[in-house]
Design a protein around this motif. Structure first.
Motif, PDB file in Angstrom:
ATOM      1  N   GLN A 168     -21.812 -82.353  -7.791  1.00 20.93           N
ATOM      2  CA  GLN A 168     -20.984 -81.304  -8.395  1.00 20.93           C
ATOM      3  C   GLN A 168     -20.647 -80.293  -7.314  1.00 20.93           C
ATOM      4  N   LEU A 169     -19.345 -80.081  -7.072  1.00 14.38           N
ATOM      5  CA  LEU A 169     -18.872 -79.270  -5.957  1.00 14.38           C
ATOM      6  C   LEU A 169     -17.913 -78.179  -6.423  1.00 14.38           C
ATOM      7  N   GLN A 170     -17.930 -77.054  -5.700  1.00  8.39           N
ATOM      8  CA  GLN A 170     -16.944 -75.992  -5.939  1.00  8.39           C
ATOM      9  C   GLN A 170     -15.644 -76.386  -5.258  1.00  8.39           C
ATOM     10  N   ILE A 171     -14.629 -76.658  -6.070  1.00 10.65           N
ATOM     11  CA  ILE A 171     -13.329 -77.068  -5.547  1.00 10.65           C
ATOM     12  C   ILE A 171     -12.234 -76.314  -6.286  1.00 10.65           C
ATOM     13  N   ASN A 172     -11.408 -75.612  -5.528  1.00  8.73           N
ATOM     14  CA  ASN A 172     -10.198 -74.999  -6.072  1.00  8.73           C
ATOM     15  C   ASN A 172      -9.210 -74.830  -4.923  1.00  8.73           C
ATOM     16  N   TYR A 173      -7.964 -74.586  -5.252  1.00 10.66           N
ATOM     17  CA  TYR A 173      -6.963 -74.556  -4.186  1.00 10.66           C
ATOM     18  C   TYR A 173      -7.131 -73.372  -3.247  1.00 10.66           C
ATOM     19  N   ALA A 174      -7.720 -72.266  -3.732  1.00  9.11           N
ATOM     20  CA  ALA A 174      -7.932 -71.108  -2.860  1.00  9.11           C
ATOM     21  C   ALA A 174      -8.977 -71.394  -1.793  1.00  9.11           C
ATOM     22  N   ASP A 175      -9.987 -72.192  -2.140  1.00 13.47           N
ATOM     23  CA  ASP A 175     -11.080 -72.512  -1.212  1.00 13.47           C
ATOM     24  C   ASP A 175     -10.872 -73.835  -0.477  1.00 13.47           C
ATOM     25  N   TRP A 176      -9.761 -74.506  -0.716  1.00  9.33           N
ATOM     26  CA  TRP A 176      -9.566 -75.864  -0.207  1.00  9.33           C
ATOM     27  C   TRP A 176      -9.671 -75.931   1.314  1.00  9.33           C
ATOM     28  N   GLU A 177      -9.097 -74.952   2.009  1.00 11.67           N
ATOM     29  CA  GLU A 177      -9.136 -74.938   3.471  1.00 11.67           C
ATOM     30  C   GLU A 177     -10.114 -73.889   4.012  1.00 11.67           C
ATOM     31  N   SER A 178     -10.954 -73.327   3.158  1.00  4.90           N
ATOM     32  CA  SER A 178     -11.875 -72.265   3.565  1.00  4.90           C
ATOM     33  C   SER A 178     -12.932 -72.777   4.543  1.00  4.90           C
ATOM     34  N   GLY A 179     -13.110 -72.033   5.621  1.00  8.75           N
ATOM     35  CA  GLY A 179     -14.159 -72.380   6.574  1.00  8.75           C
ATOM     36  C   GLY A 179     -15.537 -72.033   6.071  1.00  8.75           C
ATOM     37  N   ILE A 181     -16.445 -71.921   2.322  1.00 10.58           N
ATOM     38  CA  ILE A 181     -16.735 -72.808   1.188  1.00 10.58           C
ATOM     39  C   ILE A 181     -16.594 -74.280   1.578  1.00 10.58           C
ATOM     40  N   GLN A 182     -15.610 -74.588   2.437  1.00 13.42           N
ATOM     41  CA  GLN A 182     -15.379 -75.948   2.935  1.00 13.42           C
ATOM     42  C   GLN A 182     -15.141 -76.943   1.780  1.00 13.42           C
ATOM     43  N   ALA A 183     -14.302 -76.547   0.841  1.00 14.98           N
ATOM     44  CA  ALA A 183     -14.069 -77.389  -0.335  1.00 14.98           C
ATOM     45  C   ALA A 183     -13.517 -78.762   0.041  1.00 14.98           C
ATOM     46  N   ARG A 184     -12.474 -78.791   0.872  1.00 15.93           N
ATOM     47  CA  ARG A 184     -11.902 -80.078   1.263  1.00 15.93           C
ATOM     48  C   ARG A 184     -12.929 -80.920   2.022  1.00 15.93           C
ATOM     49  N   ASP A 185     -13.634 -80.295   2.956  1.00 13.08           N
ATOM     50  CA  ASP A 185     -14.593 -81.031   3.776  1.00 13.08           C
ATOM     51  C   ASP A 185     -15.726 -81.601   2.920  1.00 13.08           C
ATOM     52  N   CYS A 186     -16.231 -80.817   1.976  1.00 14.15           N
ATOM     53  CA  CYS A 186     -17.298 -81.312   1.098  1.00 14.15           C
ATOM     54  C   CYS A 186     -16.792 -82.454   0.216  1.00 14.15           C
TER      55      CYS A 186
END
Length: 374
Positions: A168-179, A181-186
């Motif tokens: 279960q991961l925190q994913i939203n478009y605001a955090d998608w490229e965040s260094g 939160i690293q949503a995309r990377d996770c």
């Protein structure tokens, strides 16, 4: 080839922010929301041992388990071992959740909120093995974990525990490229390990909703389609990702439930044009002036007090965008759960001497202390 939970509809009911009557859950409205959710063909409910001090799990029993056939829904809950004084107390949480919900078994069960200082409690208390045993007994159908950490950290946990079936991961478009939160990377790490994903915080704790999204970003979405709410754009962004079991929305009113159902009852993934709209909204959020911290953590290595410097700056940056002080203070509590607060800085200057971005860290920590500790 399909994946675990592929047949589950892409909207899940997060039971962390239920409607309240004073200090108690509004069971009548919660029951109406549950009924409406199930009537729409949605079946995934998510709670946790600690949500609303246990009142969320109790509400699950009253509003869901006692009123609907058990085979008609999936129930997930979570065990926060890092809040326990020892292994026996942590293991007792499972049995307490089972009794409070009256569910008989859990379709999805999670080790709650793994992270740099929290994971060791699950290791030290033998929780991984304890829950595997409960799974063999049939009390858990699918076992996974939720996590707030870097992609590299997630990669290490999944390498060590390949038996985990989902994350279960925190994913939203605001955090998608965040260094931070690293949503995309996770997300990409989970995909490489072949783990399906339950999405949490798709609306970033309400920050991407109609009432809280900054004006310019909201205008981008409204101009593209004035009939869609800001929250629906955020939920559809997360639900459009491959390998997602469901997207949890922490709904606390019937109106929120109806809005989410309106966009997800006939869910269709974002088109290429719609993805561009969301990216433009994200770009507007990125324009807000922020502390230029990249979370390299060089500042932390020599800090004599172990101040949560990058964490405090991440919370401040979030506040600069959404201006939600209550949410910022809540996030700051967690960032300083195992580290020193900004006010504990002794102004030695070691952090500023090694900061690649040249940030005036001492001054910024002072601002954080005045805002978040006041």
């Amino acid at each position: 080839m399909g994946f675990l939970g592929e047949e589950i509809k892409k909207l899940g009911f997060g039971l962390m922010r239920l409607p309240m009557l004073g200090q108690e859950v509004d069971l009548e409205q919660t029951g109406q929301m549950v009924d409406l959710f199930l009537a729409g063909g949605f079946t995934y409910f998510d709670t946790a041992y600690g949500y609303l001090d246990g009142k969320s799990e109790a509400a699950v029993r009253s509003a869901l388990v006692d009123r609907h056939p058990r085979e008609k829904f999936q129930l997930a809950t979570k065990l926060p071992a890092w809040t326990a004084a020892g292994g026996e107390e942590a293991k007792k949480m499972f049995w307490t959740s089972l009794a409070r919900t009256g569910a008989g078994y859990f379709d999805f069960y999670l080790l709650h909120n793994l992270g740099v200082y929290r994971t060791r409690f699950f290791d030290d208390f033998g929780i991984w093995e304890f829950l595997e045993e409960r799974k063999r007994e049939g009390l858990i159908r699918h076992l996974g974990f939720s996590v707030h950490a870097t992609a590299a950290y997630l990669d290490g946990v999944l390498a060590k525990h390949p038996e985990m079936e989902f994350v279960q991961l925190q994913i939203n478009y605001a955090d998608w490229e965040s260094g931070i939160i690293q949503a995309r990377d996770c997300y990409e790490v989970a995909r490489r390990h072949g783990k399906p994903i339950v999405v949490m915080e798709p609306v970033k704790g309400g920050s991407l909703s109609q009432s809280k999204l900054p004006g310019k970003a909201l205008a981008v979405l409204s101009e593209a389609n004035p009939e869609l709410s800001a929250a629906s754009w955020a939920i559809r962004f997360a639900a459009s990702l491959e390998g997602v079991i469901t997207v949890l929305s922490g709904m606390s009113t019937l109106e929120q439930m109806k809005d989410n159902l309106s966009c997800m009852s006939r869910f269709r993934p974002l088109s290429g044009e719609e993805r561009s709209v969301v990216e433009r909204a994200r770009a507007e959020l990125a324009k807000v002036p922020q502390i230029p911290c990249t979370d390299c953590k060089y500042c932390e290595k020599g800090c004599p007090k172990n101040v949560a410097i990058p964490g405090a700056f991440a919370i401040m940056n979030d506040y600069f965008i959404y201006r939600d002080l209550e949410k910022a203070k809540h996030g700051y509590f967690w960032e300083t759960y195992s580290k020193a607060k900004a006010s504990e800085c002794v102004k030695c200057g070691r952090c500023e001497a090694v900061c690649p971005q040249g940030i005036g860290i001492i001054e910024e920590l002072g601002k954080a202390a005045r805002l978040l500790e006041g």
